[in-house]
Design an enzyme around this catalytic site. Structure first.
Site, PDB file in Angstrom:
ATOM      1  CE  LYS A   1      63.579  93.996 -77.425  1.00  0.00           C
ATOM      2  NZ  LYS A   1      63.231  92.630 -77.058  1.00  0.00           N
TER       3      LYS A   1
ATOM      4  NE  ARG B   1      39.834 101.400 -71.259  1.00  0.00           N
ATOM      5  CZ  ARG B   1      38.501 101.339 -71.187  1.00  0.00           C
ATOM      6  NH1 ARG B   1      37.828 100.523 -71.986  1.00  0.00           N
ATOM      7  NH2 ARG B   1      37.849 102.094 -70.338  1.00  0.00           N
TER       8      ARG B   1
ATOM      9  CG  ASP C   1      58.905  86.273 -79.040  1.00  0.00           C
ATOM     10  OD1 ASP C   1      59.190  87.016 -79.996  1.00  0.00           O
ATOM     11  OD2 ASP C   1      59.167  86.561 -77.854  1.00  0.00           O
TER      12      ASP C   1
ATOM     13  CE1 TYR D   1      63.595  89.160 -73.740  1.00  0.00           C
ATOM     14  CE2 TYR D   1      61.258  89.211 -73.265  1.00  0.00           C
ATOM     15  CZ  TYR D   1      62.481  89.835 -73.300  1.00  0.00           C
ATOM     16  OH  TYR D   1      62.569  91.142 -72.906  1.00  0.00           O
TER      17      TYR D   1
HETATM   18  C1  LIG Z   1      62.546  92.124 -75.982  1.00  0.00           C
HETATM   19  C2  LIG Z   1      61.815  90.898 -76.303  1.00  0.00           C
HETATM   20  C3  LIG Z   1      60.496  90.733 -75.895  1.00  0.00           C
HETATM   21  C4  LIG Z   1      59.785  91.709 -75.019  1.00  0.00           C
HETATM   22  O1  LIG Z   1      59.631  92.964 -75.557  1.00  0.00           O
HETATM   23  P1  LIG Z   1      59.459  94.244 -74.610  1.00  0.00           P
HETATM   24  O2  LIG Z   1      58.890  95.265 -75.515  1.00  0.00           O
HETATM   25  O3  LIG Z   1      60.826  94.546 -74.082  1.00  0.00           O
HETATM   26  O4  LIG Z   1      58.507  93.872 -73.509  1.00  0.00           O
HETATM   27  C5  LIG Z   1      59.848  89.579 -76.272  1.00  0.00           C
HETATM   28  N1  LIG Z   1      60.459  88.638 -76.997  1.00  0.00           N
HETATM   29  C6  LIG Z   1      61.720  88.751 -77.396  1.00  0.00           C
HETATM   30  C7  LIG Z   1      62.329  87.670 -78.198  1.00  0.00           C
HETATM   31  C8  LIG Z   1      62.454  89.883 -77.049  1.00  0.00           C
HETATM   32  O5  LIG Z   1      63.723  89.992 -77.404  1.00  0.00           O
END
Ligand SMILES: *Cc1c(COP(=O)(O)O)cnc(C)c1O
Length: 402
Positions: free
Chosen positions: A213, A62, A188, A116
């Site tokens: 992403k 973990r 973010d 988001y």
């Molecule tokens: C997709 C996304 C997330 C979340 O990511 P996941 O891996 O899909 O949980 C967070 N912030 C932004 C800006 C995103 O586009």
């Protein structure tokens, strides 16, 4: 390698980073080290295992193994000002995990209104159940932001550019206000990544990315990260351990592979996005192109001031469009997939309606002069920009045919 590292270019750092384990003498990439159990040489070592909660020390699966550590180290090296990086099983898990690390019952969280959507839902839902209050603020209104703080405001959640509507805000100014008020700032930073926007250097305390992403980059894994200076890193790490977060070594290896090419992918996607945005802007049936890398777009001067790179994600709004016309356009696209997510090598399109995901910002009419249900978001991939433009062109024809 050390010593001159700070002066090296991004491409060089992307190639050399996270390659410091014992494996590095023998192979370019860390082995995929699948392990729940790590073996100790004897009972004495076993008893020491849980005591020393250090990075890079075996204990139990973990807490990771060399594959995950190599990815964490690479992300830390790429984020100026970071002491460490915690990995999470998704971007949302990173956001929730980081918020839970800095907040407790009775605290107030300020959330940017253009966050988001799952961030908004998480702030409103899960944290509320644990006694955290949240308030939305308009990130374009600095005076209004300063007035939102109270004694119990402990954290601010930022995102730049805004989700879907893509407007840029003044992160250094917002972070400075938050710091004056004694609140920790989380951002973010999925859109630009640390390559395009060094979030900690710009005043944020915790930089979060959905590695799903750009870092993954190939639409085949889910992961998130949070990087911070020493103080907040300790809190992030402890909370992630308490929540039982771990990522698989296979996914960590894929993310590292994606990371190596992220620089060239982002450059190419940004250049294509700009070309496509300019093409859209010249069309009579497009009301607005919401693209941070497009000169003249909302906050472009902040893009020039604060960013060193962008990506291929942007939106546009149809003039006089209704949902049926928009659906005809999107359904006619051949090269763009229809789907959630972004940042992969393939182009994607999806429709969006803003009013349902804003609480305090003046969307839509006052700020933008456009309708409610005509937004389309594009994630530009690695196809040739001219082919993507030709595809959009034929889709506009299909839309007009009705
Ligand atoms: C997709 C996304 C997330 C979340 O990511 P996941 O891996 O899909 O949980 C967070 N912030 C932004 C800006 C995103 O586009």
């Amino acid at each position: 390698m050390a010593g001159s590292k700070g002066k090296q270019g991004k491409g060089t750092r992307l190639v050399t980073t996270g390659r410091t384990g014992d494996f590095a003498e023998h192979v370019v990439n860390p082995p995929v080290w699948r392990a729940s159990t790590h073996l100790y040489p004897d009972c004495a070592a076993l008893r020491e295992g849980p005591k020393a909660n250090e990075d890079g020390r075996f204990f139990y699966g973990r807490r990771g193994a060399p594959t995950q550590w190599a990815l964490s180290d690479a992300l830390t090296e790429l984020e100026p000002g970071a002491h460490g990086t915690v990995l999470y099983p998704s971007g949302v898990a990173a956001i929730v995990g980081a918020l839970m690390a800095v907040l407790k019952a009775g605290d107030v969280l300020l959330v940017t209104d253009n966050a988001y959507d799952p961030t908004r839902n998480t702030a409103m839902g899960l944290l509320k159940r644990f006694g955290v209050e949240n308030r939305f603020f308009d990130p374009l209104d600095l005076d209004g932001f300063a007035e939102k703080f109270c004694d119990r405001t402990k954290a601010v959640m930022l995102e730049n550019p805004g989700s879907l509507t893509m407007e840029l805000c003044d992160i250094p100014a917002l972070a400075a206000i938050a710091r004056d008020q004694g609140a920790v700032t989380l951002m973010d930073n999925t859109w630009a990544t640390s390559l395009g926007f060094p979030a900690l250097e710009r005043g944020c305390d915790i930089a979060i990315m959905a590695l799903t992403k750009h870092v993954g980059g190939h639409s085949d894994l889910m992961m998130g990260s949070a990087s911070a200076g020493e103080r907040w890193y300790r809190r992030l790490r402890m909370t992630a351990q308490q929540l039982g977060h771990v990522v698989s070594p296979d996914d960590a290896a894929l993310a590292l592979r994606g990371l190596r090419t992220m620089g060239v992918r982002l450059q190419r996607e940004t250049a294509s996005a700009l070309k496509i945005a300019q093409w859209l802007e010249a069309r009579g049936d497009v009301a607005q192109v919401l693209c941070p890398v497009l000169p003249g777009s909302s906050g472009y001067e902040l893009y020039e001031r604060d960013f060193t790179g962008g990506c291929g994600l942007f939106s546009f709004v149809l003039k006089d469009g209704d949902d049926a016309a928009r659906v005809r356009l999107i359904d006619a696209l051949q090269l763009f997939g229809i789907g959630y997510s972004w940042g992969g090598f393939e182009s994607l399109a999806l429709p969006f309606d803003v009013p349902s995901v804003r609480s305090v910002m003046d969307w839509p009419k006052e700020n933008w002069g456009i309708g409610d249900s005509c937004g389309i978001r594009l994630s530009i991939g690695l196809e040739d920009a001219d082919d993507l433009i030709a595809d959009l062109d034929q889709a506009f024809v299909a839309m007009d045919k009705g």
